[in-house]
Design an enzyme around this catalytic site. Structure first.
Site, short mmCIF file in Angstrom:
data_model
loop_
_atom_site.label_atom_id
_atom_site.label_comp_id
_atom_site.label_asym_id
_atom_site.label_seq_id
_atom_site.Cartn_x
_atom_site.Cartn_y
_atom_site.Cartn_z
N GLU A 260 0.85 -1.29 0.09
CA GLU A 260 -0.25 -0.04 0.11
C GLU A 260 0.87 1.20 0.13
OE1 GLU A 260 -3.22 -0.12 2.94
OE2 GLU A 260 -3.38 -2.06 2.62
N MET A 323 -10.17 -3.87 -1.04
CA MET A 323 -10.34 -3.75 0.41
C MET A 323 -11.41 -2.46 0.34
SD MET A 323 -6.30 -3.46 1.48
CE MET A 323 -5.71 -2.52 -0.03
N THR A 324 -12.56 -3.03 0.26
CA THR A 324 -13.80 -2.29 0.27
C THR A 324 -14.21 -2.01 1.54
OG1 THR A 324 -14.93 -4.40 -0.48
CG2 THR A 324 -14.61 -2.67 -2.11
N TYR A 325 -13.44 -1.33 2.52
CA TYR A 325 -13.64 -0.96 3.74
C TYR A 325 -13.10 0.31 4.09
CZ TYR A 325 -10.60 -4.80 3.78
OH TYR A 325 -9.43 -5.71 3.55
N GLU A 326 -13.20 0.75 5.17
CA GLU A 326 -12.52 2.04 5.85
C GLU A 326 -12.88 3.24 5.31
OE1 GLU A 326 -9.71 2.09 8.42
OE2 GLU A 326 -11.20 0.57 8.69
N TRP A 448 -11.81 -8.77 6.73
CA TRP A 448 -10.79 -8.16 7.78
C TRP A 448 -11.72 -7.47 9.08
CZ3 TRP A 448 -5.57 -7.46 7.76
CH2 TRP A 448 -5.21 -6.61 8.79
#
Length: 471
Positions: A260, A323-326, A448
């Protein structure tokens, strides 16, 4: 599985009576932290086998009941319908599964064939472990939906023996298990982690261990170390060698690369590294996957996005984790952590450049509590969905539901008079995400992170899908 939203004054006993389901079965499906204290707006899973049907123009309840082999009365009761003629196109109905009594001489295989379902699904719905143990008069629930097969990964960031109970609790629902993570060093070596107990526990539940490597920590963004490794063929090849040696030593079956904040100028170097990794790992029998930031276009700006080349990753590696969060970041302002409207924008772009059979939907397993008014950089508290419900009950609040983001939330004032805002996931939002996975025909789901109990998720996962097991 039916989802019930608690209304003012309702008790679990009343819900149990209404649906004709014993309280203990409802408690078991939801693992309610305090069954006697429900929260207005809380979603409760009702363990009834069935499916959802959207009414079409001209349909009647009688015709729908005939189609599914059930009764008008059963459909009306489960959907709170008082007038059988008061249905309309677009109305979504929960249809209960039909009940069948085993006849003399019948086998489970014959019954499955008779109703056009798989014997595995029939056994699963009825909790049958031996297909030969059926007898005349035995009552069976006939599943009316076939569960698509899906791959499921989960990361775990706790290490050593303390992680083992978590793995043993959840790994039966996993295809892959990923201890997070080996951090890369500037010389191509890997910072070791205590992952052996996790791997062993995963194998005991037939979960394939997937090695995770990353370039960042909680205090380091990782762009510079990634640049040093990616820009040097010698160092990057040494890193690949160390990955292979670690996988062989620890009995991993593949690797997940989560780089990242890679510098935008290193985008092509990252792609080349992935290709070299695949070229070396595939002949050894290992798979390669990557984790991708949630982009909505190829041109999206920002340090998280620019070096993540969706099209190249989709072409090179075996699968990708989105990473479909945050969105609801721990240091940012309060908002949904995984808003479905934003996730769908990411998916619309992803499926245009990555094969759907390579895409894993990222799903967060934690809740967040922000202090109000929010001060930029002030960290939100992170905890489990069960704690979110417990906290709502403690402070006597009402749970709301954002229909655009498909996310539950609430506010409360604590003992010191401080206001808080909580965003979390519940049965409704989990079901909406599972429906999205099916609508987009994605290959998998990636969680996650393990360690935050969310029993409703696992119950619904089993109700919606059959988890693929590779070992």
């Amino acid at each position: 599985m039916l989802i019930h939203v608690v209304t003012p004054g309702e008790t679990l006993w009343q819900i149990s009576i209404y649906y004709g389901i014993p309280i203990d079965r409802i408690q078991n499906a939801n693992k309610l932290p305090n069954p006697g204290q429900l929260v207005i707006g809380q979603s409760i899973l009702i363990p009834i086998e069935g499916t959802y049907h959207t009414v079409s123009a001209g349909e009647t309840l009688w015709r729908i009941a005939q189609t599914y082999g059930t009764t008008v009365v059963a459909i009306m009761k489960l959907n709170g319908i008082t007038n059988a003629y008061n249905i309309y196109p677009g109305l979504t109905l929960f249809i209960p599964a039909p009940i069948y009594q085993v006849q003399r001489g019948e086998t489970l295989s014959q019954i499955a064939q008779k109703f056009g379902v798989t014997i595995q699904n029939l056994m699963k719905v009825n909790s049958i472990t031996d297909e030969n143990i059926v007898y005349p008069g035995m009552t069976l629930v006939i599943p009316i939906k076939e569960r698509p097969v899906i791959n499921v990964n989960a990361y775990i960031d706790q290490m050593g023996q303390e992680a083992v109970p978590i793995v043993l609790e959840d790994a039966e629902n996993l295809t892959y298990l990923s201890p997070f993570a080996y951090k890369i060093r500037e010389d191509g070596s890997l910072q070791p982690i205590d992952d052996v107990p996790i791997i062993k526990a995963g194998y005991s539940k037939n979960a394939v261990p997937m090695m995770a490597i990353t370039n960042f920590t909680a205090t380091e963004l990782g762009g510079n170390v990634a640049h040093i490794v990616l820009s040097s063929p010698e160092i990057s090849n040494r890193l690949i060698t160390n990955i292979i040696n670690t996988m062989k030593d620890k009995n991993y079956k593949g690797v997940n690369i989560d780089f990242e904040n890679v510098l935008p100028a290193d985008r092509e170097l990252y792609n080349q590294f992935l290709q070299r990794t695949v070229d070396r790992l595939h002949p050894e029998g290992f798979f390669v996957s990557t984790a991708l930031a949630p982009k909505t276009s190829a041109e999206q700006k920002g340090s998280l996005y620019e070096a993540h080349d969706y099209e190249a990753h989709g072409r090179i590696v075996d699968f990708v984790v989105l990473m479909t969060y945050e969105w609801g970041y721990r240091l940012g302002p309060p908002q949904p952590i995984s808003p479905l409207n934003e996730i769908k924008r990411v998916l619309d772009y992803a499926v245009s450049v990555i094969p759907r059979e390579k895409i894993y939907f990222g799903f967060q397993l934690y809740a967040r509590d922000w202090v109000l008014p929010h001060v930029q950089g002030q960290e939100a508290e992170t905890f489990s969905m069960q704690e979110a419900i417990r906290r709502a009950a403690k402070y006597g609040t009402i749970i709301g539901y954002n229909s655009i983001a498909q996310s539950p939330y609430y506010r409360y004032r604590d003992e010191k008079g401080v206001m808080h805002e909580v965003w979390f996931e519940d049965a409704r939002s989990a079901q909406a995400k599972f429906d999205t996975v099916k609508d987009y025909k994605l290959s998998g789901i990636s969680y996650w992170v393990l360690g935050y109990p969310f029993p409703q998720n696992w119950t619904l996962l089993q109700d919606n899908f059959t988890v693929r097991k590779l070992i």
